[in-house]
Design a protein around this motif. Structure first.
Motif, mmCIF file in Angstrom:
data_model
loop_
_atom_site.group_PDB
_atom_site.id
_atom_site.type_symbol
_atom_site.label_atom_id
_atom_site.label_comp_id
_atom_site.label_asym_id
_atom_site.label_seq_id
_atom_site.Cartn_x
_atom_site.Cartn_y
_atom_site.Cartn_z
ATOM 1 N N MET A 1 2.614 5.257 10.225
ATOM 2 C CA MET A 1 1.405 4.454 9.994
ATOM 3 C C MET A 1 1.762 3.244 9.135
ATOM 4 O O MET A 1 2.352 3.390 8.061
ATOM 5 C CB MET A 1 0.324 5.300 9.314
ATOM 6 C CG MET A 1 -1.028 4.623 9.183
ATOM 7 S SD MET A 1 -2.260 5.718 8.417
ATOM 8 C CE MET A 1 -2.397 7.008 9.648
ATOM 9 N N GLU A 2 1.420 2.062 9.605
ATOM 10 C CA GLU A 2 1.768 0.834 8.896
ATOM 11 C C GLU A 2 0.866 0.633 7.683
ATOM 12 O O GLU A 2 -0.359 0.745 7.776
ATOM 13 C CB GLU A 2 1.630 -0.355 9.846
ATOM 14 C CG GLU A 2 2.136 -1.667 9.280
ATOM 15 C CD GLU A 2 2.113 -2.777 10.305
ATOM 16 O OE1 GLU A 2 2.144 -3.955 9.890
ATOM 17 O OE2 GLU A 2 2.061 -2.470 11.511
ATOM 18 N N LYS A 3 1.464 0.347 6.536
ATOM 19 C CA LYS A 3 0.681 0.140 5.323
ATOM 20 C C LYS A 3 0.121 -1.280 5.276
ATOM 21 O O LYS A 3 0.701 -2.214 5.830
ATOM 22 C CB LYS A 3 1.538 0.375 4.075
ATOM 23 C CG LYS A 3 1.940 1.825 3.856
ATOM 24 C CD LYS A 3 2.725 1.976 2.564
ATOM 25 C CE LYS A 3 3.145 3.418 2.317
ATOM 26 N NZ LYS A 3 1.988 4.265 1.969
ATOM 27 N N PHE A 4 -1.016 -1.434 4.610
ATOM 28 C CA PHE A 4 -1.564 -2.752 4.349
ATOM 29 C C PHE A 4 -2.301 -2.722 3.023
ATOM 30 O O PHE A 4 -2.542 -1.651 2.445
ATOM 31 C CB PHE A 4 -2.487 -3.219 5.486
ATOM 32 C CG PHE A 4 -3.686 -2.338 5.735
ATOM 33 C CD1 PHE A 4 -4.852 -2.485 4.987
ATOM 34 C CD2 PHE A 4 -3.663 -1.386 6.745
ATOM 35 C CE1 PHE A 4 -5.962 -1.698 5.224
ATOM 36 C CE2 PHE A 4 -4.779 -0.595 6.994
ATOM 37 C CZ PHE A 4 -5.934 -0.758 6.227
ATOM 38 N N SER A 5 -2.635 -3.892 2.521
ATOM 39 C CA SER A 5 -3.264 -3.979 1.205
ATOM 40 C C SER A 5 -4.700 -4.468 1.325
ATOM 41 O O SER A 5 -5.063 -5.196 2.246
ATOM 42 C CB SER A 5 -2.474 -4.915 0.289
ATOM 43 O OG SER A 5 -2.456 -6.224 0.829
ATOM 44 N N ILE A 6 -5.503 -4.028 0.370
ATOM 45 C CA ILE A 6 -6.859 -4.536 0.166
ATOM 46 C C ILE A 6 -6.937 -4.868 -1.316
ATOM 47 O O ILE A 6 -7.021 -3.959 -2.147
ATOM 48 C CB ILE A 6 -7.939 -3.516 0.556
ATOM 49 C CG1 ILE A 6 -7.812 -3.125 2.031
ATOM 50 C CG2 ILE A 6 -9.332 -4.077 0.257
ATOM 51 C CD1 ILE A 6 -8.739 -1.992 2.437
ATOM 52 N N GLY A 7 -6.851 -6.152 -1.650
ATOM 53 C CA GLY A 7 -6.729 -6.516 -3.051
ATOM 54 C C GLY A 7 -5.448 -5.916 -3.599
ATOM 55 O O GLY A 7 -4.371 -6.081 -3.029
ATOM 56 N N SER A 8 -5.559 -5.178 -4.699
ATOM 57 C CA SER A 8 -4.389 -4.552 -5.309
ATOM 58 C C SER A 8 -4.122 -3.154 -4.754
ATOM 59 O O SER A 8 -3.175 -2.499 -5.163
ATOM 60 C CB SER A 8 -4.576 -4.464 -6.822
ATOM 61 O OG SER A 8 -5.711 -3.656 -7.133
ATOM 62 N N LEU A 9 -4.954 -2.686 -3.823
ATOM 63 C CA LEU A 9 -4.828 -1.336 -3.280
ATOM 64 C C LEU A 9 -3.922 -1.333 -2.063
ATOM 65 O O LEU A 9 -3.903 -2.277 -1.278
ATOM 66 C CB LEU A 9 -6.196 -0.777 -2.902
ATOM 67 C CG LEU A 9 -7.301 -0.849 -3.954
ATOM 68 C CD1 LEU A 9 -8.548 -0.154 -3.446
ATOM 69 C CD2 LEU A 9 -6.832 -0.234 -5.259
ATOM 70 N N SER A 10 -3.187 -0.248 -1.894
ATOM 71 C CA SER A 10 -2.326 -0.071 -0.725
ATOM 72 C C SER A 10 -2.813 1.145 0.054
ATOM 73 O O SER A 10 -3.129 2.190 -0.529
ATOM 74 C CB SER A 10 -0.873 0.136 -1.159
ATOM 75 O OG SER A 10 -0.035 0.322 -0.040
ATOM 76 N N LEU A 11 -2.880 1.001 1.370
ATOM 77 C CA LEU A 11 -3.377 2.069 2.222
ATOM 78 C C LEU A 11 -2.468 2.195 3.440
ATOM 79 O O LEU A 11 -2.098 1.170 4.026
ATOM 80 C CB LEU A 11 -4.802 1.743 2.666
ATOM 81 C CG LEU A 11 -5.573 2.818 3.417
ATOM 82 C CD1 LEU A 11 -5.932 3.956 2.465
ATOM 83 C CD2 LEU A 11 -6.852 2.257 4.025
ATOM 84 N N PRO A 12 -2.100 3.432 3.804
ATOM 85 C CA PRO A 12 -2.388 4.690 3.125
ATOM 86 C C PRO A 12 -1.460 4.921 1.935
ATOM 87 O O PRO A 12 -0.371 4.354 1.865
ATOM 88 C CB PRO A 12 -2.132 5.723 4.220
ATOM 89 C CG PRO A 12 -1.086 5.092 5.081
ATOM 90 C CD PRO A 12 -1.391 3.623 5.082
#
Length: 276
Positions: free
Chosen positions: A1-12
């Motif tokens: 699963m490719e990670k991505f950021s939302i603001g300072s958060l990283s998911l997953p």
């Protein structure tokens, strides 16, 4: 699963679930800030990450007489204030393509409501905004078909997509959660969240308003964590009995910290087992 950021958060994040939490609807600035204060306190105390949730307007109420909001700009400005002052990403839902450009100026994530998860033009517009997009699974949708909804966003060049389970129609005025669906949606390669409060709605069961079975929120949230979700979604309110929407399913703000603590512990146990 490719990670991505939302603001300072990283998911997953294998060490920490993402929590999306906040009131169903921005009913007032004071109520929203009270909720954000508590989320910030929990974040500092427990180390969890929150995206603050609040609808700036509700377009899908059971009755035409239901409260729909305090005004679009006023509510969006509250969300922007929370993002700035609390350093917390914010999410709101959009219902028509013309809403996307407006909402995108104030928030970090656009949410596609479950009823609208097949609306191609809305999904494309959300994708073209460049913001992360959370797509709620329709109550009428097979979980494996949600990959097709996500693809409409991804085809715009925007790969920051999340899928959220929120229950399936089970006859009239009822929903049921098939936990196989969480695994099926995860096979799509997108992060999967579980909406623990909407899953327990009793749609339109309360004489023009939706009822709900809030007492089952924690058991089903635990089950979702055990099934391997990447995050959890909750609607919370300082006093659900006075909430102007989804009063039967929102979690009392004072109870939320204990719930987060339990779910965080379980999440870490589940991921420790996966690493064996």
């Amino acid at each position: 699963m490719e990670k991505f950021s939302i603001g300072s958060l990283s998911l997953p994040d294998d060490n920490m679930p993402l929590f999306i939490a906040g009131p169903c609807l921005i009913e007032s600035r004071a109520m929203a800030l009270q909720t954000a204060d508590e989320l910030q306190r929990i974040s500092r105390e427990q180390g969890v990450h929150f995206i603050f949730k609040g609808s700036y307007r509700k377009a899908n109420r059971t009755s035409g007489r239901s409260f729909t909001g305090i005004g679009d700009i006023e509510a969006l400005e509250v969300l922007a204030e929370i993002r700035q002052d609390y350093g917390m990403p914010v999410i709101t839902d959009v219902h028509e393509t013309k809403e996307v450009a407006l909402a995108a100026r104030y928030v970090d994530v656009l949410q596609i409501p479950a009823f609208l998860c097949r609306q191609t033009e809305l999904l494309v517009a959300a994708g073209e905004s460049g913001l992360a997009v959370n797509i709620k699974k329709g109550q009428f949708m097979a979980p494996e078909d949600m990959a097709l909804a996500a693809a409409k966003v991804v085809e715009t060049g925007n790969k920051r997509v999340m899928l959220t389970e929120r229950g399936s129609s089970f006859g009239y005025h009822n929903l049921v959660v098939d936990f196989r669906g969480l695994a099926k949606m995860a096979e799509s390669g997108y992060p999967v969240l579980y909406d623990a409060t909407h899953s327990l709605q009793l749609p339109a069961a309360g004489q023009g308003v939706s009822g709900g079975e809030r007492q089952y929120v924690l058991p089903l949230a635990r089950a979702a964590v055990a099934a391997g979700v990447n995050g959890l979604f909750f609607e919370i309110h300082p006093d659900p009995s006075k909430a102007l929407s989804d009063a039967a399913t929102q979690i009392p703000l004072a109870d939320f910290s204990t719930m987060v603590k339990q779910l965080l512990h379980l999440y870490r146990c589940v991921h420790a087992l996966h690493s064996l």
